[in-house]
Motif scaffolding. Sequence first.
Motif, PDB file in Angstrom:
ATOM      1  N   ALA A  84      -4.699  79.640  22.905  1.00  0.00           N
ATOM      2  CA  ALA A  84      -4.948  78.383  22.184  1.00  0.00           C
ATOM      3  C   ALA A  84      -6.177  77.654  22.728  1.00  0.00           C
ATOM      4  CB  ALA A  84      -3.720  77.494  22.253  1.00  0.00           C
ATOM      5  N   LYS A  85      -6.553  77.921  23.961  1.00  0.00           N
ATOM      6  CA  LYS A  85      -7.773  77.325  24.509  1.00  0.00           C
ATOM      7  C   LYS A  85      -9.003  77.881  23.799  1.00  0.00           C
ATOM      8  CE  LYS A  85      -5.704  76.570  29.020  1.00  0.00           C
ATOM      9  NZ  LYS A  85      -5.614  77.051  30.397  1.00  0.00           N
ATOM     10  N   ARG A  86      -8.947  79.146  23.403  1.00  0.00           N
ATOM     11  CA  ARG A  86     -10.066  79.773  22.683  1.00  0.00           C
ATOM     12  C   ARG A  86     -10.041  79.449  21.200  1.00  0.00           C
ATOM     13  NH1 ARG A  86      -8.681  85.223  24.308  1.00  0.00           N
ATOM     14  NH2 ARG A  86      -9.323  85.785  22.225  1.00  0.00           N
ATOM     15  N   PHE A  87      -8.840  79.196  20.670  1.00  0.00           N
ATOM     16  CA  PHE A  87      -8.663  78.887  19.252  1.00  0.00           C
ATOM     17  C   PHE A  87      -7.942  77.552  19.145  1.00  0.00           C
ATOM     18  CE2 PHE A  87      -8.689  83.508  19.701  1.00  0.00           C
ATOM     19  CZ  PHE A  87      -9.735  83.846  18.861  1.00  0.00           C
ATOM     20  N   VAL A 108      -6.783  90.938  15.521  1.00  0.00           N
ATOM     21  CA  VAL A 108      -6.284  90.106  14.421  1.00  0.00           C
ATOM     22  C   VAL A 108      -6.704  88.651  14.633  1.00  0.00           C
ATOM     23  CG1 VAL A 108      -4.212  89.199  13.293  1.00  0.00           C
ATOM     24  CG2 VAL A 108      -4.366  91.618  13.858  1.00  0.00           C
ATOM     25  N   LEU A 109      -6.541  88.166  15.855  1.00  0.00           N
ATOM     26  CA  LEU A 109      -6.909  86.779  16.146  1.00  0.00           C
ATOM     27  C   LEU A 109      -8.406  86.535  15.999  1.00  0.00           C
ATOM     28  CD1 LEU A 109      -4.832  85.684  19.243  1.00  0.00           C
ATOM     29  CD2 LEU A 109      -4.581  84.978  16.888  1.00  0.00           C
ATOM     30  N   GLU A 110      -9.187  87.455  16.512  1.00  0.00           N
ATOM     31  CA  GLU A 110     -10.635  87.248  16.554  1.00  0.00           C
ATOM     32  C   GLU A 110     -11.344  87.587  15.250  1.00  0.00           C
ATOM     33  OE1 GLU A 110     -11.644  89.650  19.926  1.00  0.00           O
ATOM     34  OE2 GLU A 110     -10.530  88.343  21.297  1.00  0.00           O
ATOM     35  N   GLU A 111     -10.829  88.555  14.515  1.00  0.00           N
ATOM     36  CA  GLU A 111     -11.560  89.047  13.349  1.00  0.00           C
ATOM     37  C   GLU A 111     -10.903  88.752  11.997  1.00  0.00           C
ATOM     38  OE1 GLU A 111     -14.553  90.311  13.747  1.00  0.00           O
ATOM     39  OE2 GLU A 111     -14.401  90.319  15.932  1.00  0.00           O
ATOM     40  N   LEU A 112      -9.595  88.658  11.951  1.00  0.00           N
ATOM     41  CA  LEU A 112      -8.923  88.559  10.655  1.00  0.00           C
ATOM     42  C   LEU A 112      -8.484  87.148  10.277  1.00  0.00           C
ATOM     43  CD1 LEU A 112      -6.835  91.844  10.721  1.00  0.00           C
ATOM     44  CD2 LEU A 112      -9.109  91.445   9.769  1.00  0.00           C
ATOM     45  N   ILE A 113      -8.085  86.357  11.246  1.00  0.00           N
ATOM     46  CA  ILE A 113      -7.686  84.987  10.938  1.00  0.00           C
ATOM     47  C   ILE A 113      -8.944  84.133  10.798  1.00  0.00           C
ATOM     48  CG2 ILE A 113      -6.474  82.932  11.776  1.00  0.00           C
ATOM     49  CD1 ILE A 113      -4.458  84.819  13.096  1.00  0.00           C
ATOM     50  N   ASP A 114      -9.024  83.380   9.718  1.00  0.00           N
ATOM     51  CA  ASP A 114     -10.191  82.530   9.453  1.00  0.00           C
ATOM     52  C   ASP A 114      -9.958  81.150  10.078  1.00  0.00           C
ATOM     53  OD1 ASP A 114     -12.370  81.163   8.520  1.00  0.00           O
ATOM     54  OD2 ASP A 114     -11.830  81.320   6.388  1.00  0.00           O
ATOM     55  N   TRP A 115     -10.389  81.010  11.324  1.00  0.00           N
ATOM     56  CA  TRP A 115     -10.169  79.770  12.066  1.00  0.00           C
ATOM     57  C   TRP A 115     -11.037  78.624  11.540  1.00  0.00           C
ATOM     58  CZ3 TRP A 115      -5.940  79.744  14.806  1.00  0.00           C
ATOM     59  CH2 TRP A 115      -5.437  80.950  15.299  1.00  0.00           C
ATOM     60  N   GLN A 116     -12.041  78.936  10.741  1.00  0.00           N
ATOM     61  CA  GLN A 116     -12.940  77.910  10.192  1.00  0.00           C
ATOM     62  C   GLN A 116     -12.508  77.416   8.817  1.00  0.00           C
ATOM     63  OE1 GLN A 116     -15.166  77.011  12.426  1.00  0.00           O
ATOM     64  NE2 GLN A 116     -14.403  78.684  13.695  1.00  0.00           N
ATOM     65  N   ARG A 117     -11.471  77.958   8.276  1.00  0.00           N
ATOM     66  CA  ARG A 117     -11.048  77.632   6.909  1.00  0.00           C
ATOM     67  C   ARG A 117     -10.738  76.146   6.748  1.00  0.00           C
ATOM     68  NH1 ARG A 117      -7.051  80.630   4.486  1.00  0.00           N
ATOM     69  NH2 ARG A 117      -6.514  78.934   3.133  1.00  0.00           N
ATOM     70  N   GLU A 118     -10.906  75.679   5.524  1.00  0.00           N
ATOM     71  CA  GLU A 118     -10.558  74.300   5.167  1.00  0.00           C
ATOM     72  C   GLU A 118      -9.034  74.179   5.147  1.00  0.00           C
ATOM     73  OE1 GLU A 118     -12.641  71.667   4.041  1.00  0.00           O
ATOM     74  OE2 GLU A 118     -14.361  72.826   4.728  1.00  0.00           O
ATOM     75  N   GLY A 119      -8.548  73.012   5.401  1.00  0.00           N
ATOM     76  CA  GLY A 119      -7.109  72.780   5.323  1.00  0.00           C
ATOM     77  C   GLY A 119      -6.375  73.326   6.539  1.00  0.00           C
ATOM     78  N   SER A 120      -5.099  73.524   6.375  1.00  0.00           N
ATOM     79  CA  SER A 120      -4.237  73.957   7.471  1.00  0.00           C
ATOM     80  C   SER A 120      -4.440  75.433   7.798  1.00  0.00           C
ATOM     81  CB  SER A 120      -2.772  73.720   7.108  1.00  0.00           C
ATOM     82  OG  SER A 120      -1.932  74.234   8.106  1.00  0.00           O
ATOM     83  N   ILE A 121      -4.498  75.724   9.070  1.00  0.00           N
ATOM     84  CA  ILE A 121      -4.619  77.122   9.511  1.00  0.00           C
ATOM     85  C   ILE A 121      -3.367  77.905   9.104  1.00  0.00           C
ATOM     86  CG2 ILE A 121      -3.670  76.812  11.844  1.00  0.00           C
ATOM     87  CD1 ILE A 121      -6.607  79.073  10.778  1.00  0.00           C
ATOM     88  N   ARG A 122      -2.268  77.200   8.918  1.00  0.00           N
ATOM     89  CA  ARG A 122      -1.012  77.846   8.523  1.00  0.00           C
ATOM     90  C   ARG A 122      -1.097  78.485   7.141  1.00  0.00           C
ATOM     91  NH1 ARG A 122       3.581  75.020  11.514  1.00  0.00           N
ATOM     92  NH2 ARG A 122       2.489  73.653  12.924  1.00  0.00           N
ATOM     93  N   ASP A 123      -2.123  78.114   6.366  1.00  0.00           N
ATOM     94  CA  ASP A 123      -2.290  78.689   5.033  1.00  0.00           C
ATOM     95  C   ASP A 123      -3.109  79.974   5.041  1.00  0.00           C
ATOM     96  OD1 ASP A 123      -0.809  76.650   3.904  1.00  0.00           O
ATOM     97  OD2 ASP A 123      -2.576  75.385   3.582  1.00  0.00           O
TER      98      ASP A 123
END
Length: 137
Positions: A32-35, A60-75
């Motif tokens: 969570a410190k990195r993300f 998966v964390l580094e390449e597949l999850i879009d941490w920059q996305r608009e709205g909630s990361i849960r989406d």
Amino acid sequence: ALADGHRSLVDFKTPETDRYRPITIFNLEEVAKRFPRLAECLDDIRLSSLVFPFKVSPYVLEELIDWQREGSIRDDPFYRLVFPTMDMLSLEHQQRLIAKRDKPFELKEVASEIHSELNPHPAGQKDLNVPKDDKLT
């Protein structure tokens, strides 16, 4: 190289790679410190992972999850695939976990009860998928 121009297996060098280190509930805070957007979800993940254990690869964390996305990361679709959430539980199960969150031994017992109630052995696995010969058990 061999006479026919092909390389022998002895000459083949495997590429250098980082050692695989899965992310689990035990190192999630470090991740969570990195993300930072993951930090807001830690309590939810911690509590729900008592019922739904998980493991995720760094890829998966580094390449597949879009941490920059608009709205909630849960989406994010990959986030939803990988991380357990309290929303996966019924309201009754959520309330039971939350009620015991400050009592570790009781919390573990409640999580185990909920896990059993959710049928972790579908299709009769414990009864039908067992050795027929008593010598094998």
